[in-house]
Design a protein around this motif. Structure first.
Motif, PDB file in Angstrom:
ATOM      1  N   GLY A  78      -3.882  14.646  43.611  1.00  0.00           N
ATOM      2  CA  GLY A  78      -3.650  13.432  42.848  1.00  0.00           C
ATOM      3  C   GLY A  78      -3.090  12.387  43.787  1.00  0.00           C
ATOM      4  O   GLY A  78      -2.214  12.680  44.606  1.00  0.00           O
ATOM      5  N   VAL A  79      -3.601  11.166  43.700  1.00  0.00           N
ATOM      6  CA  VAL A  79      -3.222  10.112  44.646  1.00  0.00           C
ATOM      7  C   VAL A  79      -2.698   8.892  43.881  1.00  0.00           C
ATOM      8  O   VAL A  79      -3.307   8.469  42.896  1.00  0.00           O
ATOM      9  N   VAL A  80      -1.569   8.362  44.357  1.00  0.00           N
ATOM     10  CA  VAL A  80      -1.012   7.138  43.782  1.00  0.00           C
ATOM     11  C   VAL A  80      -0.608   6.210  44.917  1.00  0.00           C
ATOM     12  O   VAL A  80       0.154   6.613  45.805  1.00  0.00           O
ATOM     13  N   PHE A 111      -3.390  14.448  29.308  1.00  0.00           N
ATOM     14  CA  PHE A 111      -3.282  13.018  29.599  1.00  0.00           C
ATOM     15  C   PHE A 111      -2.627  12.282  28.433  1.00  0.00           C
ATOM     16  O   PHE A 111      -1.703  11.485  28.629  1.00  0.00           O
ATOM     17  N   HIS A 112      -3.073  12.546  27.224  1.00  0.00           N
ATOM     18  CA  HIS A 112      -2.492  11.868  26.064  1.00  0.00           C
ATOM     19  C   HIS A 112      -1.048  12.327  25.817  1.00  0.00           C
ATOM     20  O   HIS A 112      -0.210  11.541  25.358  1.00  0.00           O
ATOM     21  N   LYS A 113      -0.760  13.562  26.162  1.00  0.00           N
ATOM     22  CA  LYS A 113       0.615  14.055  26.095  1.00  0.00           C
ATOM     23  C   LYS A 113       1.502  13.284  27.071  1.00  0.00           C
ATOM     24  O   LYS A 113       2.639  12.911  26.747  1.00  0.00           O
ATOM     25  N   MET A 114       0.980  13.000  28.270  1.00  0.00           N
ATOM     26  CA  MET A 114       1.724  12.225  29.263  1.00  0.00           C
ATOM     27  C   MET A 114       1.930  10.785  28.803  1.00  0.00           C
ATOM     28  O   MET A 114       3.005  10.205  28.995  1.00  0.00           O
ATOM     29  N   ALA A 138      -0.635   5.314  36.451  1.00  0.00           N
ATOM     30  CA  ALA A 138      -1.289   5.879  37.640  1.00  0.00           C
ATOM     31  C   ALA A 138      -0.821   7.309  37.890  1.00  0.00           C
ATOM     32  O   ALA A 138      -1.617   8.184  38.257  1.00  0.00           O
ATOM     33  N   ILE A 139       0.453   7.569  37.681  1.00  0.00           N
ATOM     34  CA  ILE A 139       0.992   8.918  37.878  1.00  0.00           C
ATOM     35  C   ILE A 139       0.470   9.855  36.798  1.00  0.00           C
ATOM     36  O   ILE A 139       0.131  11.015  37.074  1.00  0.00           O
ATOM     37  N   ALA A 140       0.370   9.363  35.556  1.00  0.00           N
ATOM     38  CA  ALA A 140      -0.186  10.177  34.470  1.00  0.00           C
ATOM     39  C   ALA A 140      -1.620  10.590  34.789  1.00  0.00           C
ATOM     40  O   ALA A 140      -2.011  11.747  34.578  1.00  0.00           O
ATOM     41  N   VAL A 141      -2.413   9.656  35.311  1.00  0.00           N
ATOM     42  CA  VAL A 141      -3.792   9.963  35.708  1.00  0.00           C
ATOM     43  C   VAL A 141      -3.804  11.000  36.832  1.00  0.00           C
ATOM     44  O   VAL A 141      -4.572  11.975  36.802  1.00  0.00           O
ATOM     45  N   ALA A 142      -2.928  10.816  37.825  1.00  0.00           N
ATOM     46  CA  ALA A 142      -2.893  11.726  38.972  1.00  0.00           C
ATOM     47  C   ALA A 142      -2.522  13.146  38.559  1.00  0.00           C
ATOM     48  O   ALA A 142      -2.972  14.117  39.186  1.00  0.00           O
ATOM     49  N   LEU A 150       0.118  16.272  45.338  1.00  0.00           N
ATOM     50  CA  LEU A 150       0.229  14.842  45.076  1.00  0.00           C
ATOM     51  C   LEU A 150       0.469  14.113  46.394  1.00  0.00           C
ATOM     52  O   LEU A 150       1.316  14.535  47.198  1.00  0.00           O
ATOM     53  N   ILE A 151      -0.270  13.025  46.617  1.00  0.00           N
ATOM     54  CA  ILE A 151      -0.074  12.166  47.781  1.00  0.00           C
ATOM     55  C   ILE A 151       0.270  10.782  47.255  1.00  0.00           C
ATOM     56  O   ILE A 151      -0.534  10.146  46.568  1.00  0.00           O
ATOM     57  N   LEU A 152       1.477  10.344  47.545  1.00  0.00           N
ATOM     58  CA  LEU A 152       2.040   9.153  46.909  1.00  0.00           C
ATOM     59  C   LEU A 152       2.508   8.163  47.963  1.00  0.00           C
ATOM     60  O   LEU A 152       3.340   8.493  48.813  1.00  0.00           O
TER      61      LEU A 152
END
Length: 282
Positions: A78-80, A111-114, A138-142, A150-152
């Motif tokens: 996941g990338v942000v 996703f909807h929970k996030m 963006a974090i929810a999507v990642a 995760l790469i942030l």
């Protein structure tokens, strides 16, 4: 398995060079990539993601080469970036429907929970979101396609302290699963000190160090003394100093100091500033 392995990585521009970087992020850990603006943090991340061409070196992500296996890798990370980028006219709910065609493991329910957990409105267009709300989306999507890494890149930059603290808590929760890892770059060192297992210092394109955070905090400390007292110390023990009318404050290696010296704990931010101003690697 290591989450990231970087060996002899270099990238040159007309006015900047990322110079032979070597670092390893063990699986299940969080590494903070620290450096002032222009130090090479974003360049390093773009090279990891194979967004720009490298001059030399190798990058292994989750056991796979980041050039030959990039399609497989992208489904596992996941990338942000510091600026969330989605079509401005879409709502959060519509973005979720779009993302299920991007990731093979997209979890619509999660996703909807996030969205609910982060108080992100599902029917509001992205262009009307605040900066903090955009970053949380963006974090929810990642997080919603079961990533292992995760790469942030500067995910808390420009956010107020309350939102920053909320996002940092999310990263801590993500790494409760020992198969999850995070590489996070920031110049807000206090945020990274709260969550990171490892710290990597970049300065002028060079990696000054890459070490366990707790080991750094154990090895280095701060002293207050006069200039004459400082001059009596082993020069190799001094990693940075700042003089004022009230004396000298210096970051020192505890292992090279006299046993009777009064040394107080140092923060990662104080250590980083002393290294950069002194331009010394440890």
């Amino acid at each position: 398995m290591n989450a990231i392995e970087i060996h002899d990585l270099s990238k040159s521009y007309l006015d900047f060079k990322l110079d032979h970087i070597n670092l390893v992020l063990p699986g299940g850990c969080i590494m903070g990539l620290i450096g002032e603006n222009g130090a090479g943090k974003t360049t390093t991340i773009k090279l990891i993601l194979d967004m720009i061409h490298r001059d030399s070196g190798t990058i292994i992500i989750l056991g796979k080469d980041n050039q030959t296996d990039i399609r497989q890798i992208k489904d596992e990370i996941g990338v942000v970036f510091d600026e969330a980028s989605f079509p401005e006219e879409l709502t959060a709910s519509q973005i979720g429907k779009f993302m299920k065609y991007t990731y093979s493991h997209w979890d619509e329910h999660f996703f909807h929970k996030m969205l609910k957990k982060l108080s992100i409105p599902e029917k509001k267009s992205f262009q009307k979101f605040s900066k903090g709300m955009k970053m949380k989306l963006a974090i929810a999507v990642a997080l919603s396609h079961d990533p292992k890494l995760l790469i942030l890149d500067e995910p808390t930059s420009g956010l107020d302290p309350v939102v920053r603290d909320e996002i940092v808590d999310m990263f801590n929760e993500f790494t409760r699963d020992e198969t999850h890892s995070i590489l996070i770059s920031s110049h807000i060192v206090s945020d990274l000190e709260k969550i990171c297992d490892y710290i990597a210092f970049l300065h002028n394109g060079k990696l000054l160090l890459c070490e366990e955070k707790d080991r750094l905090l154990e090895q280095y400390g701060l002293i207050h003394c006069s200039p004459s007292q400082l001059a009596e110390l082993n020069p190799s023990a001094i990693k940075g100093k700042k003089a004022s009318a009230y004396g000298v404050e210096a970051v020192v290696d505890r292992n090279k100091m006299p046993s009777d010296t009064e040394i107080r704990p140092v923060t990662i931010e104080e250590l980083f500033i002393s290294m950069v101003k002194g331009d010394k690697g440890i």
